[in-house]
Design an enzyme around this catalytic site. Structure first.
Site, short mmCIF file in Angstrom:
data_model
loop_
_atom_site.label_atom_id
_atom_site.label_comp_id
_atom_site.label_asym_id
_atom_site.label_seq_id
_atom_site.Cartn_x
_atom_site.Cartn_y
_atom_site.Cartn_z
N GLU A 191 56.74 -99.22 30.05
CA GLU A 191 55.57 -98.83 31.04
C GLU A 191 55.80 -100.13 32.28
O GLU A 191 55.71 -100.03 33.30
CB GLU A 191 54.48 -98.80 30.24
CG GLU A 191 54.86 -97.10 30.26
CD GLU A 191 55.50 -97.50 28.75
OE1 GLU A 191 55.08 -98.11 28.13
OE2 GLU A 191 55.77 -95.92 28.06
N HIS A 260 45.63 -91.91 21.12
CA HIS A 260 46.84 -91.00 22.27
C HIS A 260 45.73 -89.79 23.35
O HIS A 260 45.67 -89.36 23.34
CB HIS A 260 47.30 -90.26 22.16
CG HIS A 260 48.83 -91.14 21.48
ND1 HIS A 260 48.46 -92.07 20.06
CD2 HIS A 260 49.52 -90.67 21.59
CE1 HIS A 260 49.96 -93.04 20.55
NE2 HIS A 260 50.34 -91.85 21.26
#
Lengths: 458, 336
Positions: A191, A260
């Protein structure tokens, strides 16, 4: 002989509620053993195989091939097991993401790409005022990207699983086929690296759309988003532009627990040099994403997994643009203003329906854009209703609701007949247990209660 | 000094360059040296604020690399960037005025020492976070590849940044996609106060691309001719579509990490030895004299010219006004 085992419609992902039974690979009377593929199940994200968990004979098929909308846990077949059969279990479920085809990416910009890189745009679709089509948020986002990629060859999409896999949440379905691997780029799981790479490409004048599989993973990249993308224009005295969109699902999905499930709206909305949007409807998802891609500034585009499969009317035509920085009155009302964004707009609308029975006419503002925030629309509404309830999934401290409360103090103090009430996610990491997860997020009943309270109703 | 340092077509003789080329290297390196000395002095006088990282000692690296580039090639670096900007052909007045935080600076006084850019000279900063420029430089290479424009991205970073994770994320993507990027590691032996030996499990930084299939080479970063030759090879490799290349420049900074660093972590003898035996400017000066190109007086004349330019820049940087107060609110976003 034991009793036959019921094979149930499985949940293939944390958010799946129903699916299509596409076809049976075994017929009634066939012998099956654990691991044999019984059927193919299609969800809005993918087609998956349902495997047998037990040994036996397929005694009866209860749901015919081709049936749509089969609810999770519906019995779809009966399996007759022998005396030696193992303990009965329900259907097997599979991991959410099956392995993608092996990557063959090399020399991304090789002189002889396998397919034409740019295709001629399709015949222009005119904007017919008032003409709409029903689209899911997922389709609306894909259409927005496809239209902008046709319009501007500098626009490209990169991220994990965006190309061959068609998007982890199937948002980029079909884009690789139309635009080729040069413009729909599968990245490694990296990322910080690909966010920074996107920033560099934007500095050079390209217009990257960087997809984070979810914004949770963007925390790995947040230095590049804030320090490189958001600040460089200011630090360069206006010399360096960074036309980039960072997009992906944000907020709590379902049962995926703390790492998450969180809302980053207030994190990014805090930072000058960024624009931050969080649409609810498919029409706004499309119109705002198109505006974000055309915007010369870095834009954080917060989607919501729970909205991807929801359908809305979307204006047709390639010039459906929703301006960044404008809120939308999702429901006009007179007694209390409820401000929400993303998934929580739907929750607020449900609450408004219930409030009608209480004689309370709520005005729902879909903020849509968090930076810049359409303060004028909120203030105008509060001047009318004299009350404000804010809803968000994020944590209370220094959240969007806190900002709205402060703004009302500054700009609508004399118009308030009750203190601004914030409904937020509970100030804990997201729990996994279903009951606790529900308690951690704003619910319809809480919104109803809060609206009644600021209206001084019991 | 606004002349371009970029390679001109047909230029030959890298190993034994023409007197003109050698003179240019000398002058360009000296310009950086004198500029940085002045910046250090002005910092001491309180005219420059915040962090200020001087390039003194490392001049051969950027001058040699820039000489290998063509128009349109892009450069990005860390916060030790003043020398980079001068070598890219940026105006010393604008650089020094940025250091003093004045409106005549490259970023109108809003960026300071670590954050300057020139679209015109393809210099993309000037980045203050250690290692963050490496994905950015890789993205510049991505854009070159996307446009198939035969341009190369030169991405500078230090031995300290060489241990940042995002460097390896960048290596992986650059090699996977064969991006036209040359990673130039300026190994000046200390990441702030920590020597490479104390910070790195393996100290041959040019081998750090091995896991990603990226060729690398150690280079005497105190020798501008060696730098130029290595840069030519690496740039040609990237430009030919063969993917990234790593050059580890073994160099040395004479000053501390920043102005507030007394550099007590290294022996004075080490510094003295580098200055006396390895100085990149003296080395070229000696070549010029031995080759009969100029005499001592000739070098003094160059020094005088360079000093005059730097003095004028210092004058400009002190006389340029502070930014107008209205500038506080501009440039964060492009108005749409």
């Amino acid at each position: 002989m034991q009793r036959p085992i019921e094979v149930l419609m499985p949940a293939m992902s944390p958010t799946m509620k129903e699916g299509k039974l596409s076809r049976w690979l075994k017929n009634a009377g066939d012998k099956v053993k654990p691991g044999d593929v019984l059927a193919e199940i299609e969800t809005d994200k993918a087609t998956m195989e349902l495997e047998a968990a037990d040994e036996g004979t397929l005694a009866e098929i209860l749901v015919a091939a081709g049936t749509e909308g089969v609810k999770v846990n519906t019995p779809i077949a009966r399996l007759a097991t022998g005396a030696a059969a193992t303990a009965p279990t329900a259907a097997a479920s599979r991991p959410e993401f099956p392995p993608a085809p092996p990557a063959t990416a090399k020399a991304l910009f090789s002189p002889s790409p396998g397919r034409p890189v740019l295709q001629a745009p399709p015949a222009a679709v005119p904007n017919v005022p008032g003409e709409t089509a029903m689209l899911t948020v997922r389709e609306a986002l894909r259409d927005a990207m496809a239209e902008e990629m046709r319009r501007d060859p500098n626009v490209f999409l990169m991220g994990e699983e965006v190309a061959e896999y068609q998007g982890a949440y199937k948002v980029s379905q079909g884009l690789l086929e139309e635009f080729g691997k040069k413009r729909v780029v599968d990245t490694p799981i990296t990322e910080m690296g690909f966010a920074g790479l996107g920033v560099g490409a934007a500095f050079a004048g390209l217009r990257p759309i960087v997809e984070f599989m979810t914004f949770n993973f963007a925390m790995q990249a947040i230095d590049q988003i804030i320090n490189s993308a958001a600040k460089t224009r200011y630090m360069s005295g206006g010399q360096m532009d960074c036309p980039i969109v960072f997009r992906g699902p944000n907020g709590a999905a379902s049962r995926v627990a703390a790492q998450h499930s969180q809302c980053f709206a207030s994190w990014y909305a805090h930072c000058p040099g960024l624009k931050v949007v969080a649409p609810y409807s498919a029409a706004d998802a499309k119109g705002l994403l198109k505006s974000a891609i055309r915007d010369p500034n870095p834009v954080i585009f917060l989607e919501h997994e729970m909205l991807y499969g929801q359908s809305f009317d979307v204006p047709t035509g390639p010039e459906h643009l929703v301006p960044i920085g404008k809120a939308r009155i999702a429901r006009a009302g007179a007694h209390v203003t409820i401000a929400a964004f993303s998934l929580m707009v739907g929750t607020a609308l449900k609450a408004a329906e219930q409030l009608v029975a209480e004689g309370i006419d709520a005005e729902i503002i879909d903020l849509r854009s968090l930076r810049p925030l359409d303060t004028a629309t909120i203030v105008a509404s509060v001047k009318k209703t004299n009350r404000l309830v804010t809803i968000e999934e994020g944590w209370p401290f220094a959240g969007i609701g806190a900002e709205l409360a402060a703004l009302m103090m500054e700009q609508a103090f004399d118009d308030l007949d009750a203190p601004v009430t914030r409904l937020t996610g509970v100030d804990v990491p997201m729990p996994y247990a279903a009951n606790l997860e529900k308690l951690a997020l704003p619910q319809v009943e809480q919104i109803v209660a809060a609206a009644k309270a600021v209206c001084y109703r019991r | 000094m606004a002349t371009t340092k970029r390679k001109t077509a047909g230029e030959t003789g890298v190993a034994s360059p023409s007197p003109q080329v050698l003179l240019r290297y000398y002058r360009d390196m000296l310009m950086i040296r004198r500029f940085e000395e002045r910046a250090g002095q002005m910092y001491g006088m309180g005219l420059i604020g915040g962090f200020c990282h001087l390039y003194i000692g490392q001049e051969a690296v950027v001058v040699g690399v820039q000489a290998a580039l063509e128009e349109g090639d892009t450069v990005v670096t860390s916060y030790r960037d003043h020398g980079q900007m001068l070598a890219a052909g940026m105006d010393p007045n604008g650089v020094l005025a940025e250091l003093t935080g004045r409106r005549g600076g490259y970023s109108k006084g809003k960026g300071g020492s670590m954050h300057m850019f020139s679209r015109e000279k393809n210099f993309f900063g000037g980045h203050g976070i250690v290692g963050a420029q490496v994905p950015i430089g890789t993205g510049l290479a991505f854009a070159h590849g996307y446009r198939a424009n035969s341009r190369v991205s030169i991405t500078f970073f230090g031995d300290g940044a060489a241990n940042q994770g995002q460097v390896y994320e960048s290596f992986n993507m650059a090699s996977l996609w064969r991006l036209p990027v040359v990673y130039v590691i300026e190994n000046n032996k200390y990441g702030m106060g920590t020597s490479v030996e104390r910070a790195s499990a393996t100290i041959d930084l040019y081998t750090r691309g091995g896991a990603h299939g990226i060729p690398g080479k150690p280079v005497d970063g105190m020798d501008v001719l060696a730098v130029r030759a290595a840069a030519d090879e690496a740039v040609a490799h990237a430009r030919a579509g063969k993917g990234p290349y790593i050059l580890e420049m073994k160099t040395y900074r004479y000053r501390g990490h920043s102005m507030s660093d007394p550099a007590k972590y290294r022996a004075k003898e080490e510094l003295d030895r580098m200055r006396q035996e390895r100085d990149p400017i003296d080395r070229v000066g000696k070549l010029l004299i031995e080759g009969g190109v100029v005499d001592e007086a000739g070098l003094k004349k160059i020094d005088k010219e360079v000093r005059d330019i730097v003095l004028a820049a210092a004058e400009f940087a002190q006389n340029s006004a502070e930014p107008d107060q209205s500038e506080l609110h501009t440039d964060a976003l492009i108005e749409t």
